[in-house]
Design a protein around this motif. Structure first.
Motif, short mmCIF file in Angstrom:
data_model
loop_
_atom_site.label_atom_id
_atom_site.label_comp_id
_atom_site.label_asym_id
_atom_site.label_seq_id
_atom_site.Cartn_x
_atom_site.Cartn_y
_atom_site.Cartn_z
N ARG A 156 0.84 -1.20 0.00
CA ARG A 156 0.00 0.00 0.00
C ARG A 156 0.87 1.25 0.00
O ARG A 156 0.61 2.20 -0.75
CB ARG A 156 -0.92 0.00 1.22
CG ARG A 156 -2.04 -1.02 1.18
CD ARG A 156 -2.96 -0.79 -0.01
NE ARG A 156 -3.51 0.57 0.01
CZ ARG A 156 -3.79 1.27 -1.08
NH1 ARG A 156 -3.55 0.77 -2.29
NH2 ARG A 156 -4.29 2.49 -0.98
N ALA A 157 1.91 1.25 0.82
CA ALA A 157 2.82 2.40 0.85
C ALA A 157 3.48 2.60 -0.50
O ALA A 157 3.59 3.72 -1.00
CB ALA A 157 3.88 2.20 1.94
N TRP A 158 3.94 1.51 -1.10
CA TRP A 158 4.63 1.59 -2.39
C TRP A 158 3.72 2.13 -3.48
O TRP A 158 4.12 3.01 -4.24
CB TRP A 158 5.14 0.19 -2.76
CG TRP A 158 5.73 0.09 -4.14
CD1 TRP A 158 6.78 0.82 -4.63
CD2 TRP A 158 5.31 -0.76 -5.19
NE1 TRP A 158 7.06 0.46 -5.94
CE2 TRP A 158 6.16 -0.53 -6.29
CE3 TRP A 158 4.32 -1.74 -5.30
CZ2 TRP A 158 6.03 -1.21 -7.50
CZ3 TRP A 158 4.19 -2.43 -6.49
CH2 TRP A 158 5.03 -2.16 -7.57
N ARG A 159 2.50 1.63 -3.54
CA ARG A 159 1.58 2.09 -4.59
C ARG A 159 1.21 3.56 -4.40
O ARG A 159 1.07 4.31 -5.38
CB ARG A 159 0.34 1.21 -4.63
CG ARG A 159 0.65 -0.22 -5.07
CD ARG A 159 -0.59 -1.02 -5.40
NE ARG A 159 -0.24 -2.38 -5.78
CZ ARG A 159 0.21 -2.74 -6.99
NH1 ARG A 159 0.37 -1.82 -7.92
NH2 ARG A 159 0.49 -4.00 -7.25
N GLU A 171 13.13 7.02 -3.10
CA GLU A 171 12.44 6.50 -1.93
C GLU A 171 11.41 5.45 -2.31
O GLU A 171 11.19 4.47 -1.58
CB GLU A 171 11.78 7.64 -1.15
CG GLU A 171 12.76 8.61 -0.51
CD GLU A 171 13.61 7.94 0.56
OE1 GLU A 171 13.12 6.98 1.20
OE2 GLU A 171 14.76 8.37 0.76
N THR A 172 10.77 5.64 -3.46
CA THR A 172 9.81 4.66 -3.93
C THR A 172 10.48 3.33 -4.22
O THR A 172 9.97 2.25 -3.87
CB THR A 172 9.10 5.16 -5.21
OG1 THR A 172 8.53 6.44 -4.95
CG2 THR A 172 8.00 4.21 -5.64
N LEU A 173 11.66 3.39 -4.82
CA LEU A 173 12.40 2.16 -5.12
C LEU A 173 12.87 1.47 -3.83
O LEU A 173 12.92 0.24 -3.75
CB LEU A 173 13.58 2.46 -6.03
CG LEU A 173 13.22 2.88 -7.46
CD1 LEU A 173 14.47 3.30 -8.22
CD2 LEU A 173 12.51 1.73 -8.19
N LYS A 174 13.23 2.25 -2.82
CA LYS A 174 13.61 1.66 -1.54
C LYS A 174 12.44 0.91 -0.92
O LYS A 174 12.61 -0.18 -0.35
CB LYS A 174 14.11 2.75 -0.58
CG LYS A 174 15.47 3.32 -0.94
CD LYS A 174 15.88 4.39 0.07
CE LYS A 174 17.21 5.02 -0.29
NZ LYS A 174 17.59 6.09 0.68
N THR A 175 11.25 1.51 -1.01
CA THR A 175 10.07 0.84 -0.50
C THR A 175 9.79 -0.44 -1.28
O THR A 175 9.43 -1.47 -0.70
CB THR A 175 8.85 1.77 -0.55
OG1 THR A 175 9.13 2.95 0.20
CG2 THR A 175 7.61 1.10 0.02
N GLU A 181 11.54 -7.91 -0.19
CA GLU A 181 12.11 -8.68 0.92
C GLU A 181 11.01 -9.29 1.79
O GLU A 181 11.11 -10.44 2.22
CB GLU A 181 13.02 -7.79 1.75
CG GLU A 181 14.30 -7.38 1.03
CD GLU A 181 15.11 -6.36 1.80
OE1 GLU A 181 14.60 -5.84 2.82
OE2 GLU A 181 16.25 -6.08 1.39
N ASP A 182 9.95 -8.52 2.06
CA ASP A 182 8.83 -9.05 2.84
C ASP A 182 8.14 -10.19 2.10
O ASP A 182 7.79 -11.21 2.71
CB ASP A 182 7.80 -7.95 3.12
CG ASP A 182 8.29 -6.94 4.16
OD1 ASP A 182 9.12 -7.31 5.00
OD2 ASP A 182 7.82 -5.79 4.12
N LEU A 183 7.94 -10.01 0.80
CA LEU A 183 7.26 -11.04 0.01
C LEU A 183 8.07 -12.33 -0.04
O LEU A 183 7.52 -13.43 0.06
CB LEU A 183 6.98 -10.51 -1.40
CG LEU A 183 5.92 -9.41 -1.49
CD1 LEU A 183 5.94 -8.76 -2.86
CD2 LEU A 183 4.53 -9.98 -1.19
N ILE A 184 9.37 -12.20 -0.20
CA ILE A 184 10.23 -13.39 -0.21
C ILE A 184 10.20 -14.08 1.15
O ILE A 184 10.11 -15.31 1.24
CB ILE A 184 11.66 -13.01 -0.61
CG1 ILE A 184 11.70 -12.59 -2.09
CG2 ILE A 184 12.62 -14.16 -0.36
CD1 ILE A 184 13.04 -12.05 -2.54
N ALA A 185 10.26 -13.29 2.22
CA ALA A 185 10.21 -13.86 3.57
C ALA A 185 8.89 -14.58 3.82
O ALA A 185 8.83 -15.56 4.58
CB ALA A 185 10.43 -12.77 4.61
#
Length: 201
Positions: A156-159, A171-175, A181-185
């Motif tokens: 949601r933050a990224w979109r 900053e968008t790319l960092k998010t 990383e969250d999705l892989i985890a």
């Protein structure tokens, strides 16, 4: 309004993009702490609410010492405005940040969830003002190893950042990277790949 509750204020307390006034020494935002009173604000930076410089320094170096100040402001706002007021939510957000700085992620998460409820009610789900609330919810959830939930808020933050800043802004790319990383985890590999492809397009 806050100013009406404590019109004689000389205390500066900032949250989000607004300045809220309170009464010194026991008034609405009477923090009883000279290092917070009548001092120049620091410029707001991405991911941080604009607070008076000394309070920000205390939070950065000794969040445990800053916590009573943030909690006092929140409690005063709750009494004066009610728990569901947007200004109270802004104060709650800052208190949650203070808790997260101390790695007290479960407590911070509880407050951030309440902040999001108020923001959704008053601003709607597509408001870019929600970016940092979603981002910090994701941060807490990730720290608690609740990666699938973290990915939801990070996405949601990224979109929203893609709308506000553009998909190629730093900053968008960092998010986006944190989202991957969250999705892989969370073993959501197809979704992680989709985010990577979207960033490369």
């Amino acid at each position: 309004s806050l100013a009406a509750v404590a019109p004689s204020s000389r205390w500066l307390v900032h949250a989000r993009r607004a300045m809220f006034m309170g009464g010194g020494g026991g008034g609405l935002f009477g923090l009883n702490c000279e290092c917070v009173a009548c001092l120049p604000e620091r410029p707001a930076k991405r991911g941080r609410r604009p607070w008076p410089r000394p309070a920000a320094q205390i939070l950065a170096t000794a969040p445990g010492e800053a916590e009573p100040l943030f909690l006092h402001v929140l409690e005063c706002a709750e009494r004066a405005l009610g728990a569901d007021d947007p200004q109270t939510a802004a104060m709650r957000y800052s208190y949650a940040e203070c808790l997260a700085e101390q790695s007290r992620y479960t407590e911070a998460l509880s407050h951030l969830e309440r902040v999001l409820e108020v923001e959704l009610r008053h601003q709607g789900s597509e408001s870019t003002e929600l970016v940092m609330t979603h981002y910090n919810l994701a941060k807490c959830l990730s720290a608690l190893e609740r990666f699938d939930e973290a990915a939801h808020h990070r996405e949601r933050a990224w979109r929203l950042e893609c709308v506000e800043e553009g998909p190629t802004e730093g900053e968008t790319l960092k998010t986006a990277r944190a989202l991957v990383e969250d999705l892989i985890a969370a073993a959501l590999y197809d979704k992680a790949e989709a985010v990577i492809v979207a960033c490369l397009d």
